[in-house]
Design an enzyme around this catalytic site. Structure first.
Site, PDB file in Angstrom:
ATOM      1  N   HIS A 142      27.850  20.709  -4.793  1.00 53.68           N
ATOM      2  CA  HIS A 142      28.376  20.371  -6.253  1.00 53.68           C
ATOM      3  C   HIS A 142      28.033  21.563  -7.268  1.00 53.68           C
ATOM      4  O   HIS A 142      27.255  22.169  -7.182  1.00 53.68           O
ATOM      5  CB  HIS A 142      28.088  18.904  -6.726  1.00 53.68           C
ATOM      6  CG  HIS A 142      28.728  18.013  -6.312  1.00 53.68           C
ATOM      7  ND1 HIS A 142      28.475  17.043  -4.933  1.00 53.68           N
ATOM      8  CD2 HIS A 142      29.857  17.273  -6.477  1.00 53.68           C
ATOM      9  CE1 HIS A 142      29.195  16.165  -4.562  1.00 53.68           C
ATOM     10  NE2 HIS A 142      30.019  16.333  -5.559  1.00 53.68           N
ATOM     11  N   LYS A 146      25.977  18.958 -12.350  1.00 49.69           N
ATOM     12  CA  LYS A 146      25.710  17.471 -11.677  1.00 49.69           C
ATOM     13  C   LYS A 146      24.116  16.993 -11.879  1.00 49.69           C
ATOM     14  O   LYS A 146      23.461  17.673 -11.593  1.00 49.69           O
ATOM     15  CB  LYS A 146      26.288  17.374 -10.221  1.00 49.69           C
ATOM     16  CG  LYS A 146      26.040  16.168  -9.734  1.00 49.69           C
ATOM     17  CD  LYS A 146      26.839  15.921  -8.342  1.00 49.69           C
ATOM     18  CE  LYS A 146      27.011  14.619  -7.615  1.00 49.69           C
ATOM     19  NZ  LYS A 146      27.886  13.572  -8.768  1.00 49.69           N
TER      20      LYS A 146
END
Length: 255
Positions: A142, A146
């Site tokens: 990600h 995040k």
């Protein structure tokens, strides 16, 4: 017309959902909830959900786990179904969500993508066939903004594998302190954070002289937003309290 309240409306996912809803004629966002109340669309934004005096048919939450309790209290008071898209809840928060589902319909999924949910189903079938003969590793990637790691999706996929295995696997997130061969009966979960990666999840079944890899790559946040809106439309029609997930949405389509 279906009326939606959008929590986390000023964030990246909130903007994407607002854009998708604006292109549909059967639904509209009637209120947004966010600490950033700067208006960017044709709906009012409130820092506190209880400031909203209008009515909505369903709520979508793409905010932060810190907001969950307040949103659940709002939904309980107004008997409003909620679609929880936020991940990273603590065990205590998950218990609170389950308690709320006794009063109102609650939708919760580790990932709002239809593709990821179909992948989860496929992983269960693979694990049931491959059983103990294959080592399982989950790798997720990600963007560097995040907050939670591993992702809720990675845990969701690991759970799908674990539920179909003939043993109870241990989840292993870190091997750097161990100097030993990989034990059997574990699922390794690795996390990568960097750049602007939207989301990439791979599950490897590693056997003798072969590797089976099942992978999902999200190329934009729109896939999650579309899933959240589809879930909201489904939940608005739910009259019975309880816990719902994407499998219920898929089943409602007759798949």
């Amino acid at each position: 017309m279906l009326k939606i309240a959008l929590s986390g409306c000023s964030g990246r996912m909130g903007h994407v959902i607002a854009d998708i809803v604006s292109q549909r004629e059967d639904i509209q966002i009637v209120a947004g909830f966010d600490i950033n109340t700067a208006k960017y669309a044709d709906f009012p934004i409130f820092s506190d959900p209880f400031e909203f005096q209008g009515k909505c048919d369903v709520m979508i939450d793409f905010s932060n786990v810190a907001c969950t309790e307040q949103l659940l209290r709002y939904c309980e008071k107004h008997h409003t179904p909620i679609v929880l898209c936020t991940t990273g809840h603590s065990p205590a928060q998950l218990q609170r969500i389950r308690e709320a589902s006794a009063a109102v319909p609650v939708f919760r999924s580790g990932n709002m993508s239809l593709g990821i949910n179909l992948m989860s189903d496929l992983l269960g079938k693979c694990a049931a066939v491959l059983g103990e003969r294959y080592d399982v590793e989950v790798i997720e990637k990600h963007h560097n903004q995040k907050l939670d790691a591993p992702s809720g999706t990675a845990l969701m996929l690991a759970d799908a594998v674990a539920a179909a295995l003939p043993y109870q696997p241990a989840y292993v997130y870190d091997r750097h302190t161990r100097r030993e061969k990989r034990p059997a009966h574990e699922i390794g979960i690795s996390t990568i954070r960097g750049g602007t990666i939207v989301g990439e999840h791979s599950v490897l079944f590693c056997g003798r002289d072969e590797i089976i890899e099942i992978k999902h790559t999200a190329l934009s946040r729109e896939v999650f937003a579309v899933g959240a809106v589809d879930a909201a439309v489904f939940m608005a029609g739910c009259t019975q309290p309880g816990m719902y997930d994407m499998n219920d949405v898929i089943a409602a389509r007759g798949v």
